[in-house]
Design an enzyme around this catalytic site. Structure first.
Site, PDB file in Angstrom:
ATOM      1  N   TYR A   1     -20.790 -37.182  15.355  1.00  0.00           N
ATOM      2  CA  TYR A   1     -19.999 -36.051  14.858  1.00  0.00           C
ATOM      3  C   TYR A   1     -19.004 -35.663  15.952  1.00  0.00           C
ATOM      4  CZ  TYR A   1     -23.255 -35.482  11.003  1.00  0.00           C
ATOM      5  OH  TYR A   1     -23.983 -35.694   9.874  1.00  0.00           O
TER       6      TYR A   1
ATOM      7  N   TYR B   1     -27.176 -42.815  11.867  1.00  0.00           N
ATOM      8  CA  TYR B   1     -27.202 -42.396  13.286  1.00  0.00           C
ATOM      9  C   TYR B   1     -28.587 -41.853  13.634  1.00  0.00           C
ATOM     10  CZ  TYR B   1     -26.618 -37.687  11.378  1.00  0.00           C
ATOM     11  OH  TYR B   1     -26.784 -36.538  10.667  1.00  0.00           O
TER      12      TYR B   1
ATOM     13  N   ARG C   1     -31.286 -41.483  10.777  1.00  0.00           N
ATOM     14  CA  ARG C   1     -30.936 -40.910   9.474  1.00  0.00           C
ATOM     15  C   ARG C   1     -30.042 -41.910   8.757  1.00  0.00           C
ATOM     16  NH1 ARG C   1     -29.467 -35.764   7.497  1.00  0.00           N
ATOM     17  NH2 ARG C   1     -31.007 -36.601   6.064  1.00  0.00           N
TER      18      ARG C   1
ATOM     19  N   HIS D   1     -24.613 -40.697   5.634  1.00  0.00           N
ATOM     20  CA  HIS D   1     -24.421 -39.657   4.607  1.00  0.00           C
ATOM     21  C   HIS D   1     -23.187 -38.823   4.914  1.00  0.00           C
ATOM     22  CE1 HIS D   1     -26.854 -37.910   7.884  1.00  0.00           C
ATOM     23  NE2 HIS D   1     -26.080 -36.857   7.703  1.00  0.00           N
TER      24      HIS D   1
ATOM     25  N   HIS E   1     -22.115 -34.716   4.486  1.00  0.00           N
ATOM     26  CA  HIS E   1     -22.635 -33.379   4.174  1.00  0.00           C
ATOM     27  C   HIS E   1     -21.647 -32.612   3.292  1.00  0.00           C
ATOM     28  CE1 HIS E   1     -25.800 -33.072   7.398  1.00  0.00           C
ATOM     29  NE2 HIS E   1     -25.076 -34.053   7.902  1.00  0.00           N
TER      30      HIS E   1
HETATM   31  C1  BEZ Z   1     -27.835 -34.076  10.066  1.00  0.00           C
HETATM   32  O1  BEZ Z   1     -26.759 -33.738  10.536  1.00  0.00           O
HETATM   33  O2  BEZ Z   1     -27.789 -34.706   9.055  1.00  0.00           O
HETATM   34  C2  BEZ Z   1     -29.158 -33.769  10.721  1.00  0.00           C
HETATM   35  C3  BEZ Z   1     -29.349 -34.103  12.052  1.00  0.00           C
HETATM   36  C4  BEZ Z   1     -30.574 -33.801  12.668  1.00  0.00           C
HETATM   37  C5  BEZ Z   1     -31.573 -33.188  11.933  1.00  0.00           C
HETATM   38  C6  BEZ Z   1     -31.377 -32.878  10.596  1.00  0.00           C
HETATM   39  C7  BEZ Z   1     -30.166 -33.175   9.984  1.00  0.00           C
HETATM   40 FE    FE Z   2     -25.779 -35.536   9.281  1.00  0.00          FE
END
Ligand code: BEZ
Ligand code: FE
Length: 286
Positions: A156, A191, A212, A215, A217
């Site tokens: 990010y 990431y 993760r 995605h 957001h």
């Molecule tokens: C996110 O930005 O998607 C995220 C990162 C760390 C923990 C939960 C969500």
């Molecule tokens: Fe994220």
């Protein structure tokens, strides 16, 4: 006088009997009941609990204005996602919600419908189109779509020290009179959550990976409707079945379509291959 185990638990529960806030009383008594049951079930030793206290202390020390290790702990234990799922409007036909995560900011740039939010973020071009509707399919004009994502390196903007407060791959867009919005961005990649603190150590010590799935957001708001906090995940990502924060819901996996060089749907002349994603977000009435 020697207390039995049950008497110790009961005495600790009863010690909250005088709490005047009924919700606080319920939460504290239930917490004690379940904490004691956890110690009994695992036959927790004093050394193990001391290690636990040291872990929680390190978690606190890792927190500052921009880093919240306790939220990361809640996320990686599945508690954040459980609470989201317990309280969202899915049953009423709304789009499913998922965790907010730590990378949302309150200073995303306002962008025109159809504009490009990339602002130098590395990655393959992606054209996102969407619609915001009510649970019975009526378009919601002038809804606010707040979008943020990682780039092709899984970062990010706020994680890149060199960018200071420059914002990229995030923006605020309003839907048009048909509830539609669109923007250009980059294809997100998977990431890892931050692993340089006690939560990362916990993942490592327990053989869990920190990843993760890729995605984007979305936070979608419209007057009179419940705000929706969700992500759209990239179909085919290797981590869809093992998201470290348990945030994936099958309905949130989007079709990311690959396109060859040529004219994109909005007429943009693409000189390199690109991707597109289309998704409809349904909001539940307040
Ligand atoms: C996110 O930005 O998607 C995220 C990162 C760390 C923990 C939960 C969500
Ligand atoms: Fe994220």
């Amino acid at each position: 006088m020697k207390f039995s185990h049950e008497a110790i638990t009961q005495a600790a529960i009863d010690s909250f009997d005088g709490a005047t806030n009924p919700r606080l009383k319920l939460i504290m008594q239930s917490l004690v009941k379940h904490l004691h049951a956890f110690a009994q079930e695992t036959q927790l030793t004093e050394d193990e609990w001391m290690a636990g206290i040291q872990f929680l202390t390190a978690t606190g020390h890792q927190c500052d204005d921009v880093r919240q290790e306790f939220i990361l702990l809640s996320d990686t234990l599945g508690l954040s996602m459980l609470l989201v799922a317990m309280h969202d409007g899915t049953q009423q036909g709304a789009t499913e919600a998922t965790v907010l995560g730590p990378f949302h900011t309150h200073d995303a740039p306002a962008i025109q419908n159809g504009a490009d939010i990339t602002n130098g973020a590395p990655g393959e071009p992606l054209h996102v189109t969407g619609r915001v509707v009510t649970t019975d399919g009526k378009p919601l004009a002038n809804a606010l779509v707040d979008v943020w994502q990682a780039d092709s390196e899984g970062l990010y903007d706020v994680q890149r020290g060199e960018l200071k407060s420059q914002r990229r791959a995030r923006g605020l867009i309003h839907t048009d009179s048909h509830g539609k919005f669109s923007f250009w961005t980059v294809l997100p990649e998977a990431y890892p959550v931050p692993t340089d603190g006690p939560v990362g150590q916990m993942l490592l010590n327990t053989g869990r990976h920190p990843w993760r799935p890729a995605h984007i957001h979305f936070m979608v708001k419209s007057d009179g409707y419940q705000p929706l906090v969700t992500h759209i995940f990239r179909e085919g990502d290797r981590y869809l079945d093992s998201d470290v924060v348990f945030g994936v819901r099958p309905s949130l996996v989007g079709k990311f379509q690959a396109h060859e060089i040529g004219k994109a749907a909005d007429g943009r002349d693409m000189k390199k291959p690109y991707w597109s994603l289309d998704y409809e977000f349904a909001l539940q009435k307040k």
